[in-house]
Design a protein around this motif. Structure first.
Motif, short mmCIF file in Angstrom:
data_model
loop_
_atom_site.label_atom_id
_atom_site.label_comp_id
_atom_site.label_asym_id
_atom_site.label_seq_id
_atom_site.Cartn_x
_atom_site.Cartn_y
_atom_site.Cartn_z
N GLY A 1 0.80 -1.22 0.00
CA GLY A 1 0.00 0.00 0.00
C GLY A 1 0.83 1.27 0.00
O GLY A 1 0.28 2.37 0.04
N LEU A 2 2.16 1.16 -0.02
CA LEU A 2 3.00 2.35 -0.11
C LEU A 2 2.67 3.09 -1.40
O LEU A 2 2.43 2.46 -2.44
CB LEU A 2 4.49 1.99 -0.10
CG LEU A 2 5.16 1.82 1.26
CD1 LEU A 2 4.64 0.62 2.01
CD2 LEU A 2 6.67 1.72 1.10
N THR A 3 2.66 4.41 -1.35
CA THR A 3 2.35 5.22 -2.52
C THR A 3 3.54 5.18 -3.49
O THR A 3 4.65 5.52 -3.12
CB THR A 3 2.04 6.67 -2.10
OG1 THR A 3 0.90 6.65 -1.25
CG2 THR A 3 1.77 7.55 -3.31
N PHE A 4 3.27 4.78 -4.71
CA PHE A 4 4.31 4.61 -5.74
C PHE A 4 4.53 5.90 -6.52
O PHE A 4 3.59 6.62 -6.84
CB PHE A 4 3.90 3.50 -6.71
CG PHE A 4 4.77 3.45 -7.94
CD1 PHE A 4 4.34 4.04 -9.14
CD2 PHE A 4 6.01 2.84 -7.93
CE1 PHE A 4 5.13 4.01 -10.27
CE2 PHE A 4 6.81 2.81 -9.06
CZ PHE A 4 6.38 3.39 -10.23
N ALA A 5 5.80 6.16 -6.86
CA ALA A 5 6.13 7.23 -7.80
C ALA A 5 7.29 6.76 -8.67
O ALA A 5 8.18 6.05 -8.21
CB ALA A 5 6.50 8.52 -7.09
N GLU A 6 7.26 7.18 -9.91
CA GLU A 6 8.32 6.89 -10.88
C GLU A 6 9.17 8.15 -11.01
O GLU A 6 8.67 9.20 -11.46
CB GLU A 6 7.69 6.51 -12.23
CG GLU A 6 8.64 6.42 -13.37
CD GLU A 6 9.76 5.43 -13.13
OE1 GLU A 6 10.92 5.87 -13.05
OE2 GLU A 6 9.47 4.22 -13.02
N ALA A 7 10.42 8.08 -10.60
CA ALA A 7 11.30 9.26 -10.62
C ALA A 7 11.44 9.85 -12.01
O ALA A 7 11.60 11.06 -12.15
CB ALA A 7 12.67 8.90 -10.05
N ASP A 8 11.38 9.01 -13.04
CA ASP A 8 11.50 9.51 -14.41
C ASP A 8 10.45 10.57 -14.72
O ASP A 8 10.68 11.46 -15.53
CB ASP A 8 11.39 8.37 -15.42
CG ASP A 8 12.63 7.49 -15.47
OD1 ASP A 8 13.67 7.90 -14.92
OD2 ASP A 8 12.54 6.39 -16.04
N GLU A 9 9.29 10.48 -14.06
CA GLU A 9 8.21 11.43 -14.32
C GLU A 9 8.50 12.81 -13.72
O GLU A 9 7.79 13.76 -14.00
CB GLU A 9 6.89 10.87 -13.81
CG GLU A 9 6.45 9.64 -14.59
CD GLU A 9 5.22 8.96 -14.03
OE1 GLU A 9 4.60 9.49 -13.09
OE2 GLU A 9 4.88 7.88 -14.56
N LEU B 1 8.51 -4.60 5.79
CA LEU B 1 7.28 -3.93 5.33
C LEU B 1 6.16 -4.95 5.36
O LEU B 1 6.40 -6.14 5.19
CB LEU B 1 7.46 -3.39 3.92
CG LEU B 1 8.58 -2.39 3.70
CD1 LEU B 1 8.76 -2.12 2.21
CD2 LEU B 1 8.30 -1.11 4.43
N GLY B 2 4.98 -4.51 5.52
CA GLY B 2 3.87 -5.45 5.50
C GLY B 2 2.58 -4.70 5.61
O GLY B 2 2.52 -3.49 5.38
N ALA B 3 1.54 -5.41 5.98
CA ALA B 3 0.23 -4.79 6.12
C ALA B 3 0.34 -3.61 7.06
O ALA B 3 0.94 -3.68 8.12
CB ALA B 3 -0.77 -5.80 6.67
N GLY B 4 -0.24 -2.50 6.66
CA GLY B 4 -0.23 -1.32 7.49
C GLY B 4 0.98 -0.44 7.30
O GLY B 4 1.09 0.61 7.91
#
Length: 188
Positions: free
Chosen positions: A40-48, A179-182
């Motif tokens: 559930g971590l918020t993803f970002a692509e550095a290339d963007e 890392l895990g749930a939550g």
């Protein structure tokens, strides 16, 4: 601890920030997206976050120099710091090839975990040849390998072998980073 108590405790954990790093073609985006999907971590692509000028330069086969990278790296650190202030955990796919680049990223949130996808040039070149629609030409791999600074003694980070299948890389990163749930829970 009951499930309800565990969920409450996870909401009070500080946000986590993970940078999946390596040269172009190592599988950063695939692994970072996988970590995001599992945790559930918020993803970002550095290339963007690159400027149009940086993208045009790379498309034409010209490697970026440090002057072109510093504003980009500061923008990435600021993005993670802003998410941290919101109580949101993140996972970023970013080359972070030099220790000095990683130091800039560490200036964003209070702590950043780095996962280096490392492997032979042959494996990475083969992967690059198979992908379509990416502006980074395979010809720039050599320039990235030339500036790559692997973790130095005392520099924290997790190294995973790019030869492993993506799902195994994701599982290894999630497990070894704890890392895990939550993990992405917003304090509230």
């Amino acid at each position: 601890m009951t499930g309800e108590q565990g969920a409450a405790a996870s909401r009070h954990q500080p946000p986590r920030h993970v940078v999946v790093m390596g040269v172009s073609g190592a599988g950063k985006t695939t692994v970072a997206r996988g970590i995001s999907a599992l945790t559930g971590l918020t993803f970002a692509e550095a290339d963007e976050f690159h400027s149009e000028a940086n993208v045009a330069r790379m498309r034409s086969g010209v490697p970026l120099d440090d002057d072109a990278r510093w504003p980009w790296l500061r923008a990435l650190a600021d993005w993670m710091a802003s998410r941290n202030a919101e109580g949101v955990s993140t996972v970023l796919a970013c080359s972070a090839l030099k220790r000095s680049y990683r130091e800039v990223l560490r200036q964003g949130p209070p702590s950043v975990d780095f996962v280096h996808l490392d492997g032979t040039a042959e494996v990475i070149r083969e992967r690059m040849a198979q992908r379509a629609g990416h502006y980074m030409p395979a010809s720039l791999l050599d320039s990235q390998l030339a500036i790559l600074e692997r973790f130095e003694p005392g520099e924290p980070g997790l190294v995973l072998d790019v030869a492993l299948p993506p799902d195994e890389l994701v599982s290894a990163a999630v497990n070894r980073l704890g890392l895990g749930a939550g993990a992405a829970a917003v304090d509230g």
